[in-house]
Design a protein around this motif. Structure first.
Motif, PDB file in Angstrom:
ATOM      1  N   VAL A 258      -8.716 -27.247   0.379  1.00  0.00           N
ATOM      2  CA  VAL A 258      -7.500 -26.234  -0.245  1.00  0.00           C
ATOM      3  C   VAL A 258      -8.158 -24.981  -0.570  1.00  0.00           C
ATOM      4  CG1 VAL A 258      -6.101 -25.904  -2.018  1.00  0.00           C
ATOM      5  CG2 VAL A 258      -6.122 -28.158  -0.872  1.00  0.00           C
ATOM      6  N   ILE A 259      -9.600 -24.843  -1.032  1.00  0.00           N
ATOM      7  CA  ILE A 259      -9.869 -23.614  -1.487  1.00  0.00           C
ATOM      8  C   ILE A 259     -10.116 -22.607  -0.349  1.00  0.00           C
ATOM      9  CG2 ILE A 259     -12.003 -22.481  -2.215  1.00  0.00           C
ATOM     10  CD1 ILE A 259     -12.460 -24.565  -4.415  1.00  0.00           C
ATOM     11  N   MET A 260     -10.670 -23.344   0.808  1.00  0.00           N
ATOM     12  CA  MET A 260     -10.818 -22.631   2.016  1.00  0.00           C
ATOM     13  C   MET A 260      -9.528 -21.820   2.474  1.00  0.00           C
ATOM     14  SD  MET A 260     -14.052 -22.888   2.079  1.00  0.00           S
ATOM     15  CE  MET A 260     -14.487 -21.731   3.078  1.00  0.00           C
ATOM     16  N   LEU A 261      -8.516 -22.203   2.123  1.00  0.00           N
ATOM     17  CA  LEU A 261      -7.257 -21.714   2.428  1.00  0.00           C
ATOM     18  C   LEU A 261      -7.071 -20.230   1.911  1.00  0.00           C
ATOM     19  CD1 LEU A 261      -4.538 -24.457   2.109  1.00  0.00           C
ATOM     20  CD2 LEU A 261      -5.519 -23.802   4.098  1.00  0.00           C
ATOM     21  N   ILE A 262      -7.984 -19.889   1.286  1.00  0.00           N
ATOM     22  CA  ILE A 262      -8.181 -18.516   0.930  1.00  0.00           C
ATOM     23  C   ILE A 262      -8.254 -17.542   2.153  1.00  0.00           C
ATOM     24  CG2 ILE A 262      -9.770 -16.908  -0.226  1.00  0.00           C
ATOM     25  CD1 ILE A 262     -10.058 -18.647  -2.486  1.00  0.00           C
ATOM     26  N   GLU A 263      -8.797 -18.199   3.026  1.00  0.00           N
ATOM     27  CA  GLU A 263      -8.974 -17.327   4.565  1.00  0.00           C
ATOM     28  C   GLU A 263      -7.639 -16.646   4.816  1.00  0.00           C
ATOM     29  OE1 GLU A 263      -9.957 -18.345   9.275  1.00  0.00           O
ATOM     30  OE2 GLU A 263     -10.167 -19.699   7.692  1.00  0.00           O
ATOM     31  N   PRO A 264      -6.631 -17.208   5.165  1.00  0.00           N
ATOM     32  CA  PRO A 264      -5.418 -16.541   5.375  1.00  0.00           C
ATOM     33  C   PRO A 264      -5.041 -15.606   4.544  1.00  0.00           C
ATOM     34  CG  PRO A 264      -4.828 -18.772   4.953  1.00  0.00           C
ATOM     35  CD  PRO A 264      -6.408 -18.957   5.079  1.00  0.00           C
ATOM     36  N   VAL A 265      -5.251 -15.821   3.046  1.00  0.00           N
ATOM     37  CA  VAL A 265      -4.887 -14.727   2.147  1.00  0.00           C
ATOM     38  C   VAL A 265      -5.801 -13.422   2.316  1.00  0.00           C
ATOM     39  CG1 VAL A 265      -4.924 -14.307  -0.443  1.00  0.00           C
ATOM     40  CG2 VAL A 265      -4.027 -16.523   0.500  1.00  0.00           C
ATOM     41  N   SER A 266      -6.987 -13.708   2.517  1.00  0.00           N
ATOM     42  CA  SER A 266      -7.984 -12.567   2.870  1.00  0.00           C
ATOM     43  C   SER A 266      -7.617 -11.916   4.119  1.00  0.00           C
ATOM     44  CB  SER A 266      -9.606 -13.308   2.844  1.00  0.00           C
ATOM     45  OG  SER A 266     -10.408 -12.267   3.324  1.00  0.00           O
ATOM     46  N   ALA A 267      -7.264 -12.646   5.035  1.00  0.00           N
ATOM     47  CA  ALA A 267      -6.729 -11.916   6.496  1.00  0.00           C
ATOM     48  C   ALA A 267      -5.634 -11.087   6.330  1.00  0.00           C
ATOM     49  CB  ALA A 267      -6.716 -13.067   7.558  1.00  0.00           C
ATOM     50  N   ALA A 268      -4.490 -11.703   5.291  1.00  0.00           N
ATOM     51  CA  ALA A 268      -3.550 -10.856   5.026  1.00  0.00           C
ATOM     52  C   ALA A 268      -3.604  -9.725   4.455  1.00  0.00           C
ATOM     53  CB  ALA A 268      -2.359 -11.807   4.332  1.00  0.00           C
ATOM     54  N   VAL A 269      -4.531  -9.803   3.319  1.00  0.00           N
ATOM     55  CA  VAL A 269      -4.786  -8.572   2.632  1.00  0.00           C
ATOM     56  C   VAL A 269      -5.194  -7.383   3.425  1.00  0.00           C
ATOM     57  CG1 VAL A 269      -6.274  -7.817   0.762  1.00  0.00           C
ATOM     58  CG2 VAL A 269      -4.987  -9.910   0.383  1.00  0.00           C
ATOM     59  N   ILE A 270      -6.302  -7.871   4.238  1.00  0.00           N
ATOM     60  CA  ILE A 270      -7.082  -6.850   5.330  1.00  0.00           C
ATOM     61  C   ILE A 270      -5.996  -6.404   5.973  1.00  0.00           C
ATOM     62  CG2 ILE A 270      -8.743  -6.768   6.642  1.00  0.00           C
ATOM     63  CD1 ILE A 270     -10.497  -8.623   5.334  1.00  0.00           C
ATOM     64  N   ALA A 271      -5.334  -7.175   6.657  1.00  0.00           N
ATOM     65  CA  ALA A 271      -4.209  -6.759   7.652  1.00  0.00           C
ATOM     66  C   ALA A 271      -3.391  -5.504   7.030  1.00  0.00           C
ATOM     67  CB  ALA A 271      -3.506  -7.932   8.127  1.00  0.00           C
ATOM     68  N   VAL A 272      -2.949  -5.730   5.610  1.00  0.00           N
ATOM     69  CA  VAL A 272      -2.165  -4.801   5.064  1.00  0.00           C
ATOM     70  C   VAL A 272      -2.823  -3.688   4.647  1.00  0.00           C
ATOM     71  CG1 VAL A 272      -0.754  -4.473   2.899  1.00  0.00           C
ATOM     72  CG2 VAL A 272      -0.480  -6.412   4.077  1.00  0.00           C
ATOM     73  N   LEU A 273      -4.146  -3.761   4.178  1.00  0.00           N
ATOM     74  CA  LEU A 273      -4.676  -2.627   3.434  1.00  0.00           C
ATOM     75  C   LEU A 273      -5.659  -1.846   4.553  1.00  0.00           C
ATOM     76  CD1 LEU A 273      -6.395  -4.134   0.227  1.00  0.00           C
ATOM     77  CD2 LEU A 273      -4.183  -2.780   0.476  1.00  0.00           C
ATOM     78  N   VAL A 274      -6.179  -2.463   5.755  1.00  0.00           N
ATOM     79  CA  VAL A 274      -7.017  -1.812   6.657  1.00  0.00           C
ATOM     80  C   VAL A 274      -6.275  -1.510   7.989  1.00  0.00           C
ATOM     81  CG1 VAL A 274      -9.155  -2.017   7.894  1.00  0.00           C
ATOM     82  CG2 VAL A 274      -9.037  -2.888   5.588  1.00  0.00           C
ATOM     83  N   LEU A 275      -5.501  -2.591   8.503  1.00  0.00           N
ATOM     84  CA  LEU A 275      -4.970  -2.535   9.763  1.00  0.00           C
ATOM     85  C   LEU A 275      -3.497  -1.772   9.704  1.00  0.00           C
ATOM     86  CD1 LEU A 275      -6.021  -5.956  11.237  1.00  0.00           C
ATOM     87  CD2 LEU A 275      -7.035  -3.688  11.450  1.00  0.00           C
ATOM     88  N   GLY A 276      -2.980  -1.531   8.406  1.00  0.00           N
ATOM     89  CA  GLY A 276      -1.680  -0.974   8.358  1.00  0.00           C
ATOM     90  C   GLY A 276      -0.537  -1.894   8.418  1.00  0.00           C
ATOM     91  N   GLU A 277      -0.718  -3.245   8.378  1.00  0.00           N
ATOM     92  CA  GLU A 277       0.640  -4.015   8.726  1.00  0.00           C
ATOM     93  C   GLU A 277       1.465  -3.872   7.521  1.00  0.00           C
ATOM     94  OE1 GLU A 277      -0.351  -8.005  10.147  1.00  0.00           O
ATOM     95  OE2 GLU A 277      -1.686  -7.462  11.652  1.00  0.00           O
ATOM     96  N   ARG A 278       2.859  -4.082   7.800  1.00  0.00           N
ATOM     97  CA  ARG A 278       3.715  -4.270   6.635  1.00  0.00           C
ATOM     98  C   ARG A 278       3.376  -5.248   5.709  1.00  0.00           C
ATOM     99  NH1 ARG A 278       9.191  -5.726   6.165  1.00  0.00           N
ATOM    100  NH2 ARG A 278       8.975  -6.732   8.406  1.00  0.00           N
ATOM    101  N   LEU A 279       3.689  -4.967   4.352  1.00  0.00           N
ATOM    102  CA  LEU A 279       3.579  -5.887   3.350  1.00  0.00           C
ATOM    103  C   LEU A 279       4.950  -6.470   3.183  1.00  0.00           C
ATOM    104  CD1 LEU A 279       2.037  -7.375   1.082  1.00  0.00           C
ATOM    105  CD2 LEU A 279       2.837  -5.424  -0.459  1.00  0.00           C
ATOM    106  N   THR A 280       5.290  -7.827   3.719  1.00  0.00           N
ATOM    107  CA  THR A 280       6.763  -8.359   3.354  1.00  0.00           C
ATOM    108  C   THR A 280       6.865  -9.241   2.271  1.00  0.00           C
ATOM    109  OG1 THR A 280       5.839 -10.405   4.859  1.00  0.00           O
ATOM    110  CG2 THR A 280       6.730  -8.364   5.893  1.00  0.00           C
ATOM    111  N   GLY A 281       8.048  -9.728   2.037  1.00  0.00           N
ATOM    112  CA  GLY A 281       8.075 -10.744   0.875  1.00  0.00           C
ATOM    113  C   GLY A 281       7.263 -12.279   1.008  1.00  0.00           C
ATOM    114  N   ALA A 282       7.413 -12.533   2.382  1.00  0.00           N
ATOM    115  CA  ALA A 282       6.796 -13.733   2.817  1.00  0.00           C
ATOM    116  C   ALA A 282       5.186 -13.728   2.419  1.00  0.00           C
ATOM    117  CB  ALA A 282       7.098 -14.131   4.261  1.00  0.00           C
TER     118      ALA A 282
END
Length: 322
Positions: A258-282
């Motif tokens: 369960v702790i390793m599920l931090i991986e998609p959270v980290s990926a999502a944060v980077i996608a928004v902050l670095v890759l410019g993807e849109r921050l959605t409610g989901a």
């Protein structure tokens, strides 16, 4: 005097850092795919080969400077190869799942099935019980994962890809359970050596597949591609897996997953902050659900008494009974 285990606290920190580092691999891969024609299997090969080079260099430097430490049981070569094969199945089957059913569904099935398989295996194999609170946290984490990854509604379920994802989850579960089982017996050996063997086996197994796909990248920006490959080999591979094997030996297997599920959270944060993807409610809702569940399990694990955490030269009651 506190009855909590400092070693367990360090292990939890190692797992959090490893999960966050794993999450950066996706962003680096996206940049590599944009900058070159490198395929996923070739990238996996270079990730393993580069990680092996980094680990061998670290082991060589450490070997010349380190002093003899407390004795520990060294795993056999066969044991190290088994761990490496599980690592390879986890990696290769995941990329096959992404190819056949897409990134969203492949990620949800692989990371979602992993904690379930691990919880069942830990219960039957090592007698580890999550309890009601732990079970609720696992369910909450899986719900957060589904919302986070599938929130865009772009996933398409294909049976072959789901099969690959389940095989990947089984490889990940086997790797985690094995690390915990060896850790209970103080037989996990040196985490750096275990990681080196894992990526070495992965390198050998992936080489023929990567050769068919195309080993060498064709790019107009070779310097950028090389730096990204160095990063992928160093941070989300050599560093992250060494921390993962260290932490997984001392923390309950289901908690690790369960702790390793931090991986998609980290990926999502980077996608928004670095890759410019849109921050959605989901993304926000899934992140909150996941981090809440992970935080609850970390708090529960940190409250475990010292006797529940394996320490060098000492067996837990469960491992002593086997």
């Amino acid at each position: 005097m506190s009855n909590h285990s400092p070693a367990a606290g360090r292990s939890l920190l190692y797992l959090v850092v490893a999960g966050a580092a794993w999450g950066t691999a996706g962003a680096a891969a996206s940049l590599l795919f944009l900058a070159s024609d490198l395929g996923p299997l070739a990238l996996s090969f270079w990730r393993c080969a580069g990680g092996l080079a980094v680990l061998l260099a670290v082991l060589a430097v450490r070997g010349s400077r380190s002093r003899p430490g407390p004795s520990r049981v060294r795993p056999s070569m066969g044991s190290l190869i088994v761990t490496g094969l599980l690592f390879t199945v986890f990696q290769a089957a995941y990329f096959a799942a992404v190819r056949d059913t897409g990134l969203a569904v492949g990620t949800v099935v692989t990371l979602g099935a992993g904690p379930v398989i691990i919880a069942l295996g830990a219960r039957s194999w090592m007698g580890e019980r999550l309890g009601l609170g732990g079970a609720v946290a696992v369910v909450g984490a899986l719900a957060g994962l589904a919302v986070l990854v599938l929130g865009s509604g772009g996933g398409e379920v294909r049976p072959l890809g789901v099969g690959w994802a389940l095989l990947s989850a089984a490889g990940y579960a086997g790797m985690t359970l094995r690390a915990r089982w060896l850790g209970q017996r103080v037989a996990g050996g040196d985490p750096l050596v275990t990681t080196a063997w894992s990526v070495a086996v992965g390198t050998v197994c992936l080489l023929p597949l990567a050769a068919v796909e195309g080993l060498l990248p064709h790019t107009a920006d070779l310097g950028r591609v090389l730096w990204l490959l160095v990063y992928v080999a160093t941070v989300p591979t050599a560093l992250a897996y060494a921390l993962y094997f260290t932490g997984a030996a001392a923390v309950r297997a289901a908690t690790v997953s369960v702790i390793m599920l931090i991986e998609p959270v980290s990926a999502a944060v980077i996608a928004v902050l670095v890759l410019g993807e849109r921050l959605t409610g989901a993304v926000v809702l899934g992140t909150v659900l996941l981090l809440t569940a992970v935080g609850a399990l970390i708090a529960a694990e940190s409250r475990q008494p010292v006797s529940a955490a394996p320490t060098p030269g000492r067996r837990t009651p469960q491992s002593a009974a086997r």
